[in-house]
Write a protein that holds these residues in place. Sequence first.
Motif, PDB file in Angstrom:
ATOM      1  N   UNK A 255       0.780  -0.661   0.181  1.00  0.00           N
ATOM      2  CA  UNK A 255      -0.142  -0.394   0.164  1.00  0.00           C
ATOM      3  C   UNK A 255       0.705   1.294  -0.064  1.00  0.00           C
ATOM      4  N   UNK A 256       2.086   0.795   1.332  1.00  0.00           N
ATOM      5  CA  UNK A 256       2.753   2.231   1.000  1.00  0.00           C
ATOM      6  C   UNK A 256       3.510   2.861  -0.105  1.00  0.00           C
ATOM      7  N   UNK A 257       4.191   1.326  -1.494  1.00  0.00           N
ATOM      8  CA  UNK A 257       4.761   1.636  -2.286  1.00  0.00           C
ATOM      9  C   UNK A 257       3.968   2.160  -3.186  1.00  0.00           C
ATOM     10  N   UNK A 258       2.172   1.611  -3.502  1.00  0.00           N
ATOM     11  CA  UNK A 258       1.346   2.254  -4.274  1.00  0.00           C
ATOM     12  C   UNK A 258       1.368   3.495  -4.303  1.00  0.00           C
ATOM     13  N   UNK A 259       1.293   4.015  -3.032  1.00  0.00           N
ATOM     14  CA  UNK A 259       0.604   5.023  -2.646  1.00  0.00           C
ATOM     15  C   UNK A 259       1.641   5.873  -3.063  1.00  0.00           C
ATOM     16  N   UNK A 260       2.859   5.951  -2.866  1.00  0.00           N
ATOM     17  CA  UNK A 260       4.038   6.450  -3.357  1.00  0.00           C
ATOM     18  C   UNK A 260       3.985   6.724  -4.850  1.00  0.00           C
ATOM     19  N   UNK A 261       4.117   5.863  -6.169  1.00  0.00           N
ATOM     20  CA  UNK A 261       3.576   5.465  -6.757  1.00  0.00           C
ATOM     21  C   UNK A 261       2.757   7.046  -7.635  1.00  0.00           C
ATOM     22  N   UNK A 262       1.436   6.176  -6.898  1.00  0.00           N
ATOM     23  CA  UNK A 262       0.199   7.204  -7.223  1.00  0.00           C
ATOM     24  C   UNK A 262       0.875   8.891  -7.055  1.00  0.00           C
ATOM     25  N   UNK A 263       1.175   8.740  -5.974  1.00  0.00           N
ATOM     26  CA  UNK A 263       1.631  10.888  -5.589  1.00  0.00           C
ATOM     27  C   UNK A 263       2.718  11.448  -6.814  1.00  0.00           C
ATOM     28  N   UNK A 264       3.523  10.524  -7.657  1.00  0.00           N
ATOM     29  CA  UNK A 264       4.245  10.345  -8.086  1.00  0.00           C
ATOM     30  C   UNK A 264       3.930  10.810  -9.473  1.00  0.00           C
ATOM     31  N   UNK A 265       3.091   9.668  -9.781  1.00  0.00           N
ATOM     32  CA  UNK A 265       2.387   9.886 -11.688  1.00  0.00           C
ATOM     33  C   UNK A 265       1.225  11.002 -11.459  1.00  0.00           C
ATOM     34  N   UNK A 266       0.793  11.492 -12.967  1.00  0.00           N
ATOM     35  CA  UNK A 266      -0.537  11.936 -13.233  1.00  0.00           C
ATOM     36  C   UNK A 266      -1.491  11.113 -13.113  1.00  0.00           C
ATOM     37  N   UNK A 267      -2.571  11.494 -12.907  1.00  0.00           N
ATOM     38  CA  UNK A 267      -3.104  12.709 -12.327  1.00  0.00           C
ATOM     39  C   UNK A 267      -2.479  13.433 -11.512  1.00  0.00           C
ATOM     40  N   UNK A 268      -2.049  12.561 -10.359  1.00  0.00           N
ATOM     41  CA  UNK A 268      -2.014  12.985  -9.136  1.00  0.00           C
ATOM     42  C   UNK A 268      -1.634  13.691  -8.879  1.00  0.00           C
ATOM     43  N   UNK A 269       0.313  13.914  -9.340  1.00  0.00           N
ATOM     44  CA  UNK A 269       1.276  13.999  -8.832  1.00  0.00           C
ATOM     45  C   UNK A 269       0.476  16.298  -9.493  1.00  0.00           C
ATOM     46  N   UNK A 270      -0.061  16.020 -10.077  1.00  0.00           N
ATOM     47  CA  UNK A 270      -0.499  17.859 -10.678  1.00  0.00           C
ATOM     48  C   UNK A 270      -0.827  18.473  -9.329  1.00  0.00           C
ATOM     49  N   UNK A 271      -1.640  17.983  -8.911  1.00  0.00           N
ATOM     50  CA  UNK A 271      -2.379  18.296  -7.299  1.00  0.00           C
ATOM     51  C   UNK A 271      -1.670  18.042  -5.775  1.00  0.00           C
ATOM     52  N   UNK A 272      -0.507  16.395  -5.163  1.00  0.00           N
ATOM     53  CA  UNK A 272       0.177  16.788  -4.793  1.00  0.00           C
ATOM     54  C   UNK A 272       1.195  17.140  -4.919  1.00  0.00           C
ATOM     55  N   UNK A 273       2.057  18.364  -4.463  1.00  0.00           N
ATOM     56  CA  UNK A 273       3.695  18.111  -5.399  1.00  0.00           C
ATOM     57  C   UNK A 273       3.914  17.561  -4.160  1.00  0.00           C
ATOM     58  N   UNK A 274       5.006  17.137  -4.262  1.00  0.00           N
ATOM     59  CA  UNK A 274       5.881  16.321  -3.808  1.00  0.00           C
ATOM     60  C   UNK A 274       7.579  16.780  -3.880  1.00  0.00           C
ATOM     61  N   UNK A 275       7.646  18.393  -3.298  1.00  0.00           N
ATOM     62  CA  UNK A 275       9.124  18.823  -3.396  1.00  0.00           C
ATOM     63  C   UNK A 275       9.021  18.612  -1.937  1.00  0.00           C
ATOM     64  N   UNK A 276       9.904  18.352  -1.602  1.00  0.00           N
ATOM     65  CA  UNK A 276      10.672  17.861   0.160  1.00  0.00           C
ATOM     66  C   UNK A 276      10.948  18.814   0.722  1.00  0.00           C
ATOM     67  N   UNK A 277      10.813  18.277   1.870  1.00  0.00           N
ATOM     68  CA  UNK A 277      11.022  19.561   3.117  1.00  0.00           C
ATOM     69  C   UNK A 277      12.226  19.446   2.830  1.00  0.00           C
ATOM     70  N   UNK A 278      12.852  21.319   2.863  1.00  0.00           N
ATOM     71  CA  UNK A 278      14.416  21.765   3.148  1.00  0.00           C
ATOM     72  C   UNK A 278      14.518  21.181   4.460  1.00  0.00           C
TER      73      UNK A 278
END
Length: 278
Positions: A255-278
């Motif tokens: 679940x965690x692995x699939x969730x990471x892929x979904x968040x980094x790929x379109x279309x979710x990546x457009x709404x869930x910016x994955x820039x790392x926090x400083x």
Amino acid sequence: MSWTARLRRLRAEAERRLPVLTEVTSRLLSANLLDAATRLAAQAFLACVPLLFALAAFTPQSVRDQLGASLRALFGLTGPADQQVQQVLSASTDSALRETSGIVGVLITLLSATSFSRAMARVCERAWRLPRAGTRIAAWRWVVWLLTLLLVVLLQGPVRNGFGAGLWLGTPLVFVVSTGVWLWTQHLLLAARVPWPPLLPGALLASAATTTLSLTARLYMPGALNRSLAEYGSLGLVLALLSWLIVLCAAVTFAVTIGAVLAQQPPLSRYLPAEREP
């Protein structure tokens, strides 16, 4: 056109239209997730058993009663299996156990149990393809996560019962609480290197998986535990519990692995910016 050519054409078309499926498949096949899940389950078991004895030895009766009720809510314990758990939780009436364990022993148990935290952190880091966090940054997070997880398990009884309202309220509550726990788990164990929004898909998937497994556990585990206990004794109880933990940890890992892929790929990546926090 041959079947091979058609299959290649269909595959290319699927990859073009649904690149997220290709990435999910590639990530699941390349990350040895089943091995990671098995290691996570083993570390969970090795952490839970000594912590259970420590709680039985050093916590007041009200806490032990609540823990017993939560374990019954989690696994639907009945009969001999429930008696075994109650026997462990009543062990604190023997002062010799406290003298043998001691505060130092409890601290050592807690520190050794952080191997479970470290295994969970590695699962999250592999899902997001991040390097391991430094020990100075992550060490306190391992302890905090483990203590918080103990608190969540301790409160499973009233939460699953909907605080007296029943399963109709308890089941949504379990899902909401689990979502919050897995969202926070990823953020904490990744040392805040990934912002909150991209972690949400993995949290929702992990919550759905664990909620479903917890509901089915109440139907399957009581009979499995009692049969194993009757046939093989305490060893059978260990094997049945470890098998369930492997299934649970595999579900969380995927679940965690699939969730990471979904968040980094379109279309979710457009709404869930994955820039790392400083």
